[in-house]
Write a protein that holds these residues in place. Structure first.
Motif, mmCIF file in Angstrom:
data_model
loop_
_atom_site.group_PDB
_atom_site.id
_atom_site.type_symbol
_atom_site.label_atom_id
_atom_site.label_comp_id
_atom_site.label_asym_id
_atom_site.label_seq_id
_atom_site.Cartn_x
_atom_site.Cartn_y
_atom_site.Cartn_z
ATOM 1 N N LYS A 172 39.444 47.390 27.433
ATOM 2 C CA LYS A 172 40.072 48.873 27.306
ATOM 3 C C LYS A 172 39.593 50.014 27.919
ATOM 4 C CE LYS A 172 42.567 47.510 23.109
ATOM 5 N NZ LYS A 172 42.508 46.032 23.201
ATOM 6 N N PRO A 173 39.390 49.809 29.476
ATOM 7 C CA PRO A 173 38.741 51.122 30.126
ATOM 8 C C PRO A 173 39.646 52.300 30.120
ATOM 9 C CG PRO A 173 39.948 49.381 31.626
ATOM 10 C CD PRO A 173 39.841 48.926 30.121
ATOM 11 N N LYS A 174 39.102 53.486 30.152
ATOM 12 C CA LYS A 174 39.561 54.986 30.201
ATOM 13 C C LYS A 174 40.264 54.860 31.775
ATOM 14 C CE LYS A 174 40.135 57.200 26.215
ATOM 15 N NZ LYS A 174 40.305 56.018 25.483
ATOM 16 N N LEU A 175 39.510 54.429 32.580
ATOM 17 C CA LEU A 175 39.802 54.651 33.979
ATOM 18 C C LEU A 175 39.847 53.075 34.664
ATOM 19 C CD1 LEU A 175 40.323 56.671 36.348
ATOM 20 C CD2 LEU A 175 37.827 56.920 36.394
ATOM 21 N N LEU A 176 40.760 53.068 35.627
ATOM 22 C CA LEU A 176 40.489 51.877 36.623
ATOM 23 C C LEU A 176 40.337 52.540 38.038
ATOM 24 C CD1 LEU A 176 43.844 49.620 35.724
ATOM 25 C CD2 LEU A 176 41.647 49.578 34.731
ATOM 26 N N LEU A 177 39.311 52.101 38.676
ATOM 27 C CA LEU A 177 39.135 52.718 39.977
ATOM 28 C C LEU A 177 39.062 51.637 41.114
ATOM 29 C CD1 LEU A 177 37.896 54.995 41.801
ATOM 30 C CD2 LEU A 177 35.653 54.011 41.482
ATOM 31 N N PHE A 178 40.280 51.605 41.849
ATOM 32 C CA PHE A 178 40.274 50.612 43.135
ATOM 33 C C PHE A 178 39.431 51.582 44.433
ATOM 34 C CE2 PHE A 178 43.871 50.002 40.192
ATOM 35 C CZ PHE A 178 44.006 48.653 40.081
ATOM 36 N N GLY A 179 39.601 50.462 45.256
ATOM 37 C CA GLY A 179 38.752 50.898 46.456
ATOM 38 C C GLY A 179 37.362 50.487 46.561
ATOM 39 N N ALA A 180 37.049 50.264 47.816
ATOM 40 C CA ALA A 180 35.579 49.581 47.986
ATOM 41 C C ALA A 180 35.210 50.062 49.590
ATOM 42 C CB ALA A 180 35.973 48.240 48.082
ATOM 43 N N SER A 181 33.946 49.747 49.785
ATOM 44 C CA SER A 181 33.389 49.898 51.153
ATOM 45 C C SER A 181 33.304 48.600 51.899
ATOM 46 C CB SER A 181 31.701 50.018 50.883
ATOM 47 O OG SER A 181 31.276 51.159 49.909
ATOM 48 N N VAL A 182 33.687 47.241 51.347
ATOM 49 C CA VAL A 182 34.220 46.407 52.124
ATOM 50 C C VAL A 182 35.754 46.187 51.573
ATOM 51 C CG1 VAL A 182 34.043 43.881 52.562
ATOM 52 C CG2 VAL A 182 31.768 45.432 52.282
ATOM 53 N N PHE A 183 36.527 46.577 52.487
ATOM 54 C CA PHE A 183 38.085 46.753 52.144
ATOM 55 C C PHE A 183 38.899 46.243 53.012
ATOM 56 C CE2 PHE A 183 40.708 50.281 49.457
ATOM 57 C CZ PHE A 183 41.279 49.183 48.817
ATOM 58 N N LEU A 184 38.902 44.694 52.927
ATOM 59 C CA LEU A 184 39.715 44.069 54.193
ATOM 60 C C LEU A 184 41.249 43.814 53.717
ATOM 61 C CD1 LEU A 184 37.266 40.932 54.184
ATOM 62 C CD2 LEU A 184 37.194 42.991 55.585
ATOM 63 N N PHE A 185 41.521 43.807 52.317
ATOM 64 C CA PHE A 185 43.076 43.634 52.251
ATOM 65 C C PHE A 185 43.340 44.497 50.868
ATOM 66 C CE2 PHE A 185 41.157 39.519 53.729
ATOM 67 C CZ PHE A 185 42.141 39.294 54.758
ATOM 68 N N PRO A 186 44.609 45.089 50.952
ATOM 69 C CA PRO A 186 44.995 45.997 49.968
ATOM 70 C C PRO A 186 44.736 45.262 48.463
ATOM 71 C CG PRO A 186 46.640 45.759 51.762
ATOM 72 C CD PRO A 186 45.591 44.614 51.927
ATOM 73 N N HIS A 187 44.294 46.274 47.546
ATOM 74 C CA HIS A 187 44.270 45.968 46.370
ATOM 75 C C HIS A 187 45.457 45.725 45.342
ATOM 76 C CE1 HIS A 187 39.413 47.060 45.930
ATOM 77 N NE2 HIS A 187 39.733 46.061 46.689
#
Ligand SMILES: Cc1ncc(COP(=O)(O)O)c(C=O)c1O
Length: 442
Positions: A172-187
């Protein structure tokens, strides 16, 4: 050194750096080069001024033109990202992440983000690794968040939707954070945001790497897929000055403005705001072609390296949908060494890229000092006007250093010769100035 000698030494080092980059192949995925028009903004008098607060409500006098520029920058950002709100005052990508953490969470709450070995950034990370070693990640060390990781599918090179959904419901997180420094394919932002919303979580998207692609209609559209915010650096695929910004739904505007100032900025580097406005105007005019070519170049470079014996990850998926490629170089360990050794050899040959962790490196006993991978990005070569056929030439140079073990000095001379035809920045407002020309004012 006396003061004059120090001045000369610094200046000579900068000139040598410009000369070096003029003759090299810059392939660092987190970098790019700004246009001459953006460089002009960066050295303007805006860089000497203060303008705390929001345009029209400044704490300082002398801001009438600064306000005008900042409002243009905000409008361009909202337009390109189809966002209801934009704050262009974060001074970097890390600061932009901190603005979002501050606006959307309180210390002690849980955030879910990408694991670091799978490409998560240190600004997403907790204080300690799961095994108890000190890490000092920004989310934990600065904002006191407890960070849990999404489940990463090493074969798909992306988040595992089912297992990550299960974990979201469990922790049960308060925040989901997408994105990365190695980002080959859409999340899978849409799928996991829906699960996050079930438990009342907010959704943020760190677009530091892919912002330029998103602004031009490529990669993915996080705000339409469920993200409440997109925050970013403005100098990777988005070819602006080193800065940051936060875009969001309008109901979050006040919280983000407050977190940015007085929370995380005082002065917000006004020359960079001006440079960013110009970079966004250039993207609006030339971005479709520019971002499309970046992706074509990455795919072409991935294929060309693969055909020359490199284990480029994601072969079954066309290697990448972004500017980035990851190559597992562990098959060259006995002949050449690992990531750091390869990075050094390539640098000697005038090919500048960086070593990178593979998602399985830590579990196989390797670490970031000499990991099993290298990361390549095509943004800067694309800005220099290179296309798919030039990616074949670049792949050949890399092969000759690593596979054929040719003399790097000899290759360096050839790289320098090859670079002669690529000296201007493309996809930007016209200028006579060359890409790496050193501007002498003194
Ligand atoms: C995903 C991600 N977020 C944030 C940052 C930090 O950006 P900055 O260097 O602008 O603070 C980076 C830097 O490479 C990054 O890759």
């Amino acid at each position: 050194m006396n003061p004059e000698e120090s001045f000369k030494a610094v200046r000579n080092a900068m000139k040598a750096h410009h000369e070096w980059f003029k003759r090299s192949l810059p392939l660092i995925a987190s970098e790019n080069i700004v246009s001459p028009a953006v460089r002009e903004a960066i050295i303007s008098d805006f860089g000497h001024r203060y303008a705390e607060g929001w345009p029209g409500e400044r704490v300082y006098a002398g801001c009438k033109y600064i306000d005008e520029v900042e409002l243009i920058c905000i409008d361009l950002a909202k337009d390109l990202f189809k966002s209801e709100f934009a704050d262009v005052r974060a001074t970097s990508g890390v600061v932009a992440n901190l603005v979002v953490y501050t606006a959307l969470t309180r210390p002690g709450e849980i955030m879910m983000a990408m694991p670091i070995p799978a490409g998560g950034h240190i600004s997403h990370a907790p204080v300690y690794t799961k095994s108890g070693n000190f890490l000092g990640g920004t989310a934990g060390a600065v904002h006191g968040l407890n960070v849990e990781y999404f489940v990463f599918d090493r074969k798909e090179l992306n988040l595992d939707v089912d297992k990550s959904s299960e974990k979201i419901r469990e922790v049960k997180p308060k925040l989901l954070l997408f994105g990365a420094s190695v980002f080959l394919f859409p999340h899978p932002v849409k799928e996991l945001s829906e699960v996050g919303k079930e438990i009342g979580a907010k959704v943020a998207y760190d677009a530091a790497h892919v912002a330029g692609l998103i602004a031009c209609g490529y990669f993915q559209d996080p705000l339409r897929e469920g993200a409440d915010t997109i925050q970013m650096s403005t100098h990777k695929t988005l070819p602006g000055p080193q800065h940051g910004m936060v875009l969001a739904k309008k109901e979050l505007a006040d919280a983000i403005k407050q977190a940015t100032f007085p929370g995380l900025t005082s002065n917000h580097h006004l020359h960079n705001v001006a440079g960013l406005a110009i970079a966004l105007a250039e993207l609006k005019k030339y971005g479709k072609e520019y971002a499309g070519q970046i992706i074509k170049n990455s795919k072409a470079l991935g294929q060309a390296l693969y055909e020359r014996g490199f284990n480029v990850l994601g072969e079954d998926k066309g290697f990448t949908e972004s500017h980035t490629l990851i190559v597992d170089i562990t098959n060259f360990q006995d002949k050449v060494g690992l990531g750091r050794d390869i990075e050094e050899k390539l640098e000697d040959a005038g090919i500048i890229l960086n070593r990178n962790l593979l998602p399985w490196d830590i579990s196989e006993g390797r670490n970031y000092l000499n990991p099993g991978g290298i990361r390549l990005g095509t943004s800067e070569l694309t800005r220099l006007g290179m296309k798919e056929s030039e990616m074949q030439v670049v792949a050949d140079y890399i092969k000759r250093v690593i596979v054929d073990k040719d003399n790097p000095k000899k290759i360096n001379a050839e790289v320098s010769d090859f670079r002669k035809d690529f000296q201007k920045v493309h996809y930007c407002f016209e200028s006579e100035l060359e890409a790496y020309e050193y501007i002498e004012l003194h």
